[in-house]
Design a protein around this motif. Structure first.
Motif, PDB file in Angstrom:
ATOM      1  N   ALA A   1       0.879  -1.097   0.012  1.00 51.07           N
ATOM      2  CA  ALA A   1       0.037  -0.104  -0.040  1.00 51.07           C
ATOM      3  C   ALA A   1       0.980   1.187  -0.069  1.00 51.07           C
ATOM      4  O   ALA A   1       0.583   2.296  -0.789  1.00 51.07           O
ATOM      5  N   VAL A   2       1.947   1.187   0.796  1.00 43.57           N
ATOM      6  CA  VAL A   2       2.876   2.562   0.790  1.00 43.57           C
ATOM      7  C   VAL A   2       3.355   2.723  -0.561  1.00 43.57           C
ATOM      8  O   VAL A   2       3.619   3.760  -1.017  1.00 43.57           O
ATOM      9  N   TYR A   3       3.891   1.475  -1.021  1.00 41.13           N
ATOM     10  CA  TYR A   3       4.519   1.389  -2.367  1.00 41.13           C
ATOM     11  C   TYR A   3       3.722   1.968  -3.425  1.00 41.13           C
ATOM     12  O   TYR A   3       3.934   2.971  -4.327  1.00 41.13           O
ATOM     13  N   ALA A   4       2.433   1.596  -3.617  1.00 38.29           N
ATOM     14  CA  ALA A   4       1.519   2.155  -4.457  1.00 38.29           C
ATOM     15  C   ALA A   4       1.143   3.703  -4.243  1.00 38.29           C
ATOM     16  O   ALA A   4       1.205   4.428  -5.053  1.00 38.29           O
ATOM     17  N   ALA A   5       1.087   4.045  -3.163  1.00 36.09           N
ATOM     18  CA  ALA A   5       0.778   5.441  -2.677  1.00 36.09           C
ATOM     19  C   ALA A   5       1.941   6.388  -3.012  1.00 36.09           C
ATOM     20  O   ALA A   5       1.654   7.384  -3.386  1.00 36.09           O
ATOM     21  N   TYR A   6       3.137   5.905  -3.140  1.00 42.92           N
ATOM     22  CA  TYR A   6       4.363   6.892  -3.631  1.00 42.92           C
ATOM     23  C   TYR A   6       4.839   6.327  -5.123  1.00 42.92           C
ATOM     24  O   TYR A   6       5.823   6.882  -5.249  1.00 42.92           O
ATOM     25  N   GLY A   7       4.120   5.605  -5.615  1.00 42.03           N
ATOM     26  CA  GLY A   7       4.302   5.367  -6.979  1.00 42.03           C
ATOM     27  C   GLY A   7       5.295   4.666  -7.279  1.00 42.03           C
ATOM     28  O   GLY A   7       6.131   4.391  -8.367  1.00 42.03           O
ATOM     29  N   MET A   8       5.939   3.441  -6.342  1.00 43.56           N
ATOM     30  CA  MET A   8       6.995   2.754  -6.184  1.00 43.56           C
ATOM     31  C   MET A   8       6.517   1.172  -6.518  1.00 43.56           C
ATOM     32  O   MET A   8       7.270   0.100  -6.540  1.00 43.56           O
ATOM     33  N   LEU A   9       5.329   1.250  -6.707  1.00 44.16           N
ATOM     34  CA  LEU A   9       4.600  -0.507  -6.813  1.00 44.16           C
ATOM     35  C   LEU A   9       5.110  -0.892  -7.994  1.00 44.16           C
ATOM     36  O   LEU A   9       5.750  -1.936  -7.913  1.00 44.16           O
ATOM     37  N   TRP A  10       4.971  -0.347  -9.151  1.00 44.93           N
ATOM     38  CA  TRP A  10       5.420  -0.967 -10.466  1.00 44.93           C
ATOM     39  C   TRP A  10       6.895  -0.951 -10.556  1.00 44.93           C
ATOM     40  O   TRP A  10       7.600  -2.152 -10.952  1.00 44.93           O
ATOM     41  N   PRO A  11       7.620  -0.129 -10.084  1.00 42.00           N
ATOM     42  CA  PRO A  11       9.177  -0.370 -10.176  1.00 42.00           C
ATOM     43  C   PRO A  11       9.643  -1.496  -9.289  1.00 42.00           C
ATOM     44  O   PRO A  11      10.480  -2.268  -9.595  1.00 42.00           O
ATOM     45  N   ALA A  12       9.127  -1.497  -8.064  1.00 40.39           N
ATOM     46  CA  ALA A  12       9.199  -2.757  -7.201  1.00 40.39           C
ATOM     47  C   ALA A  12       9.019  -4.082  -8.039  1.00 40.39           C
ATOM     48  O   ALA A  12       9.980  -4.976  -7.444  1.00 40.39           O
ATOM     49  N   CYS A  13       8.028  -4.150  -8.220  1.00 40.97           N
ATOM     50  CA  CYS A  13       7.549  -5.461  -8.858  1.00 40.97           C
ATOM     51  C   CYS A  13       8.399  -5.708 -10.057  1.00 40.97           C
ATOM     52  O   CYS A  13       8.843  -6.706 -10.324  1.00 40.97           O
ATOM     53  N   LEU A  14       8.739  -4.901 -10.976  1.00 37.78           N
ATOM     54  CA  LEU A  14       9.522  -4.879 -12.035  1.00 37.78           C
ATOM     55  C   LEU A  14      11.022  -5.412 -11.563  1.00 37.78           C
ATOM     56  O   LEU A  14      11.556  -6.344 -12.072  1.00 37.78           O
TER      57      LEU A  14
END
Length: 442
Positions: free
Chosen positions: A87-100
């Motif tokens: 949720a924190v990753y998604a809120a700060y726009g880091m979800l897709w970079p983290a998954c990739l």
């Protein structure tokens, strides 16, 4: 013959170089993606992800090792911690970079370990003559009734085999049925059943140096999978009754009991010993694990395997040839070969929350032991040890000597089957990968 071997060797080297280069590119990408998106702050994001995994591991420990409120809190923590990080990753726009970045890292590790693994193929021998009196033991209950669904009895008899169904009191004397078949002239023994049944008949086949065939109808059939057999197509395995090719593979022994997959000591073996396990696996595990992990009944094992020694182990798995790592993205829980002459050893020692959290380090975790040796000695402070042998409960006198019988079993398999991909059991050696990628393998 020499040209064929040289060509095969060259192909293997070329494949290894290509995989090494792909591993280096993927590893570089897994680092660059978060750096490009977040700069040096990506280090903080990585630490947050690791902290979330550690909290989830701690929660899983509370869930398994405790009851009541603590178990409920542990279950909540094991679910909430990774969800909070996402949720924190998604809120700060880091979800897709983290998954990739994670996907690239998994690809890098899988390619690196496969590139460094030695090319190996179990030697196959063409079958010159079909068996005259093949004998097949079939368990109609295995795999939810696969024997009946695939009409295996009729098809095996059409191939000239004598078929014996494992029903009623016969279920208690599998080895006796196989010995009787040999006495009556059987020249091939086969099993359509689970791994435990296969092990009992395989021992008889090995003792009389007769070929053995596996027809995969069980629920898991790990032995068949590592032989390259298609567990969704048991009919294809019937080719072994009339031809196919022959392999020489190892057998494992725990005391005087044979296993084709593994022998489990400690926590899992104690759970399997519970009479309620067969009918209510999940409930039995949750009910018994707290006492087995932290209570007075917690097993403590000592182990010797070559130069490796360990004590205070709660669980120990001794396998017929080493398994790949459980987190191996290429081949989780698989054996790259069945003829190394070695037993695989995996031991676990987790006594508190901190050690449970440290398991996120994977193979480098302090509570995880891995080794390989031809012989393994398992000791305890008790006179006997419960053992799960290919999933079947047994009690053996302590200490238990486990050993490998190299090349003891002749296995007939179809000519055309799935090949086992190369894989290594150790962490990736990145300096070696880099040298290989640059064309300097030494």
């Amino acid at each position: 013959m020499r040209q064929s071997r040289a060509a095969a060797h060259g192909t293997g080297v070329g494949t290894g170089v290509g995989l090494a280069r792909l591993a280096v590119l993927a590893l570089t990408g897994s680092v660059l993606v978060p750096l490009v998106v977040a700069g040096l702050r990506s280090v903080l994001w990585a630490l947050a992800g690791i902290a979330g995994l550690a909290l989830a591991a701690a929660g899983a420990w509370w869930t398994l090792a405790h009851t009541g409120v603590v178990r409920a809190l542990g279950l909540a923590l094991s679910v909430a911690a990774p969800l909070a990080v996402l949720a924190v990753y998604a809120a700060y726009g880091m979800l897709w970079p983290a998954c990739l970045a994670l996907a690239l890292w998994v690809l890098a590790v899988a390619c690196a370990r496969t590139a460094l693994a030695p090319a190996h193929a179990t030697t196959e021998r063409a079958v010159d003559e079909a068996p005259r009196h093949p004998w097949v033991l079939m368990n109609p209950r295995s795999g939810g009734g696969k024997v009946g669904r695939f009409h295996l009895v009729d098809k095996a008899r059409a191939a000239g085999a004598q078929v014996v169904l494992l029903e009623g009191p016969r279920h208690q004397d599998v080895a006796g049925l196989a010995r009787q078949a040999v006495a009556e002239g059987a020249d091939l023994l086969a099993v359509a059943g689970g791994d435990g049944t296969q092990a009992l008949v395989a021992e008889v086949a090995a003792r009389h140096d007769l070929p053995f065939a596996v027809i995969p109808v069980g629920t898991r059939n790990h032995f068949a999978l590592d032989l390259g057999l298609d567990r969704d197509d048991p009919v294809a395995a019937l080719e072994a009754l009339t031809g196919g090719v022959e392999l020489r593979v190892d057998l494992g022994y725990a005391g005087d009991r044979v296993f084709v997959n593994n022998a489990s000591f400690g926590t899992y073996a104690s759970v399997v010993a519970d009479p309620a396990y067969r009918d209510a696996k999940r409930h039995t595990v949750l009910r018994t694990l707290p006492g087995l992990l932290t209570g007075e009944d917690a097993p403590t094992l000592r182990m010797r395997a070559g130069q490796t020694r360990a004590e205070g182990l709660q669980a120990l798995l001794v396998s017929n040839n080493p398994y790949g790592r459980a987190v191996d993205a290429a081949r989780p829980g698989r054996r790259e070969r069945l003829d190394s002459g070695l037993l695989g050893v995996v031991g676990v020692r987790v006594t508190d929350t901190a050690q449970a959290a440290g398991m996120v380090r994977g193979p480098r975790a302090a509570g995880l032991l891995r080794a390989g040796a031809p012989d393994v000695v398992v000791e305890s402070d008790t006179a006997t040890l419960p053992v799960g042998i290919d999933g079947e409960h047994a009690v053996l006198p302590a200490p238990v000597l486990c050993h490998s019988a190299p090349g003891a079993l002749r296995v007939r398999v179809p000519r055309h089957r799935r090949r086992t991909p190369r894989a290594g059991g150790e962490p990736a050696d990145w300096p070696r990968v880099a040298r290989l990628a640059l064309g300097r393998p030494h």
